[in-house]
Scaffold this active site. Structure first.
Site, PDB file in Angstrom:
ATOM      1  N   CYS B 148       0.835  -1.200   0.000  1.00  8.88           N
ATOM      2  CA  CYS B 148       0.000   0.000   0.000  1.00  8.88           C
ATOM      3  C   CYS B 148       0.870   1.250   0.000  1.00  8.88           C
ATOM      4  O   CYS B 148       1.435   1.621   1.026  1.00  8.88           O
ATOM      5  CB  CYS B 148      -0.927  -0.009   1.217  1.00  8.88           C
ATOM      6  SG  CYS B 148      -1.929   1.485   1.377  1.00  8.88           S
ATOM      7  N   CYS B 151      -0.373   4.163   2.176  1.00  4.96           N
ATOM      8  CA  CYS B 151      -0.178   3.907   3.612  1.00  4.96           C
ATOM      9  C   CYS B 151       1.283   4.127   4.008  1.00  4.96           C
ATOM     10  O   CYS B 151       1.579   4.779   5.008  1.00  4.96           O
ATOM     11  CB  CYS B 151      -0.510   2.456   3.965  1.00  4.96           C
ATOM     12  SG  CYS B 151      -2.183   1.953   3.582  1.00  4.96           S
ATOM     13  N   ASP B 152       2.187   3.529   3.260  1.00  5.33           N
ATOM     14  CA  ASP B 152       3.561   3.359   3.732  1.00  5.33           C
ATOM     15  C   ASP B 152       4.598   4.198   2.982  1.00  5.33           C
ATOM     16  O   ASP B 152       5.769   4.218   3.373  1.00  5.33           O
ATOM     17  CB  ASP B 152       3.962   1.878   3.631  1.00  5.33           C
ATOM     18  CG  ASP B 152       2.995   0.983   4.388  1.00  5.33           C
ATOM     19  OD1 ASP B 152       2.387   1.458   5.362  1.00  5.33           O
ATOM     20  OD2 ASP B 152       2.849  -0.192   4.007  1.00  5.33           O
TER      21      ASP B 152
END
Lengths: 217, 319
Positions: B148, B151-152
């Protein structure tokens, strides 16, 4: 005064959500006057939220004060919501709850106004009952992570149910040192008692199993 | 700091014990099904385990949903969820732990143990990123291996990362990561990229991306975190090592259908089999979106599936 953090559309939605608040929730807001890059933004956010409901108030408390120490607050910005009876249920927000975490924050406030009652299974409640020693759950998030709110709210549910559990949302980009310490490179990362960790928004039962592993060692 | 998103979290409504239609999964398919259900005179409940909008939330910009030349995945998710809410569709943030699809009244059990019943079930559980299935992937998951980017990506600021895959997702995620990382190496098993040309052109124009094509990742290595990939050239079998700080994997999806195993017919990969009405092997249970066996998995096709499913559900299962 600079422009508002919450635009008209969002304010309308927040007002609707706050319509579900029952009793008043007080938020303890911990700041460090010397170095706290994001404290100002949170204060602005809280001011805007207070405008939208009479069910929320906040106290600004300086880090290092007796009250901060009593609640175990060692880093800022931090927020602790209290139940209408004034109980600290062990819930902490470290950093700005923006992006997807704004929903987490609002839901938590509504939950507190109803007394912070856990919405979890009987089986989980029984397992949580067996915890005797303090458990600290830190959920590292980024505000653009769609899976993070669930990981945070599940931990909060456990803390509602067990007085032994402290559950924190930690916004990874604002607490870089801490994120590095726990080698966070994917979120949500859940760190239990600073010793055990896992990545992902696990369903309640699996999540609790991880916590129980940390508890029983 | 990101904008403030209220999200699809259902805070307001008390969840009832019965709904005409329960939709499991709140992506574009599930939300469209809810809208059609309300407009067909039914009461729907959407159960979403993460956040409404599903995989759209992982997409920085969406440019193939009519009506928006360009829109962020988060915003389109919000707008869709708000659209369903506006028409009175209920939604719930919870994991479903089991279903009982036999009989006229279908039962859905939530992680809290609560049971909700419905006349019609719509399976819109979508798909999850597929894993590489190579040595080191599990060990370094959360230590440099990610699925992701939104997200990261933040954790790889100024670093060199690999993107595995050459399709639309890989291209879109590469474009997102380009704003954060220093350099990207795209590794693709085919000899060409398969993503839309418009996206490919933007990736190539960045000047920060190099390509290792016709090559398979064979292993992920490092000490405490990811340090390099072991990559094998498919034609010669030659193995090379690529030094990177992280690896983002976008090689397609696997269906979220474990809930359905033994309950409705699935193909051998776990995708749900449906007929031309989008109905599964069990009457009254419909499958829509990415979890269904089909060729094209897009927001538009998920919404299309939902319209078809609800049309027939209303005709065949309600008076």
């Amino acid at each position: 005064m600079s422009e508002k953090l919450l635009d008209g559309e969002i304010r309308k939605q927040v007002e609707e959500i706050f319509g579900n608040m029952r009793s008043e929730v007080r938020i303890l807001f911990f700041v460090d006057s010397k170095r706290c890059e994001f404290c100002e933004t949170i204060e602005k956010l809280l001011d805007e939220l207070v405008e939208l409901t009479d069910k929320i108030s906040y106290d600004k408390i300086t880090a290092g004060s007796t009250e901060a120490n009593d609640h175990g607050i060692e880093m800022t910005p931090a927020m602790i919501p209290l139940t209408p009876e004034g109980d600290d249920k062990g819930i902490r927000f470290y950093g700005i709850p923006s992006g997807h975490e704004f929903g987490t924050f609002l839901k938590t406030l509504v939950d507190f106004s109803a007394g912070a009652v856990p919405e979890i299974s009987e089986r989980s409640l029984e397992r949580l009952d067996s915890i005797d020693d303090p458990v600290d759950i830190k959920v590292f998030v980024t505000t653009s992570c769609p899976y993070c709110p669930k990981a945070v709210l599940t931990a909060f549910g456990f803390a509602f149910a067990s007085s032994k559990i402290t559950a924190s949302m930690v916004e990874a980009s604002e607490f870089e040192e801490l994120s590095k310490k726990f080698r966070v490179s994917s979120v949500p990362q859940v760190v239990i008692n600073s010793s055990r960790s896992f990545v992902g928004a696990h369903p309640e039962e699996e999540y609790l199993t991880e916590i129980m592993k940390a508890v029983t060692g | 700091m990101n904008a403030f998103e209220v999200g699809g979290l259902n805070i307001a409504k008390k969840i009832k014990d019965y709904y005409d239609v329960i939709i499991i999964g709140g992506g574009p398919g599930g939300i469209t099904a809810a809208i059609y259900a309300v407009q067909g005179g039914l009461s729907p409940l959407v159960i979403e385990r993460a956040i409404e909008g599903g995989q759209m939330n992982n997409t920085e910009t969406i440019e193939n949903w009519p009506g928006f030349k360009t829109i962020s995945g988060v915003e389109l998710s919000e707008r869709m969820a708000e659209h369903a809410r506006h028409f009175g569709a209920d939604s719930l943030n919870s994991e479903v732990t089991s279903i009982d699809a036999e009989g006229k009244l279908k039962k859905v059990i939530l992680e809290t143990g609560k049971m909700i019943e419905a006349r019609v079930l719509v399976i819109a559980t979508g798909a999850n990123p597929r894993k590489l299935d190579v040595p080191g992937e599990g060990v370094f998951s959360g230590k440099g291996v990610s699925y992701c980017a939104t997200c990261d990506g933040h954790f790889f600021s100024g670093k060199h990362v690999a993107v595995v895959g050459g399709g639309n997702s890989a291209m879109a995620e590469t474009l997102y990561l380009l704003k954060i990382v220093r350099k990207i190496t795209i590794i693709q098993d085919l000899l060409k990229l398969t993503g839309d040309k418009m996206l490919q052109d933007r990736v190539k124009a960045s000047g920060k991306v190099d390509f290792v094509l016709g090559s398979k990742v064979r292993g992920i290595e490092g000490d405490e975190k990811v340090e390099r990939l072991l990559v094998e050239k498919s034609d010669t079998g030659e193995q090379i090592s690529v030094d990177i700080d992280g690896v983002f994997v976008f090689i397609g999806t696997t269906p979220n259908s474990s809930l359905l195993r033994g309950k409705v017919d699935l193909n051998r990969y776990g995708y749900v089999l449906v007929d031309s009405k989008m109905e599964t092997s069990v009457p009254g249970v419909y499958g829509i979106g990415d979890v269904v066996e089909k060729e094209v998995r897009q927001i538009a096709t998920a919404a299309g599936d939902a319209a078809v499913a609800m049309h027939h559900a209303i005709l065949d299962h309600f008076d």
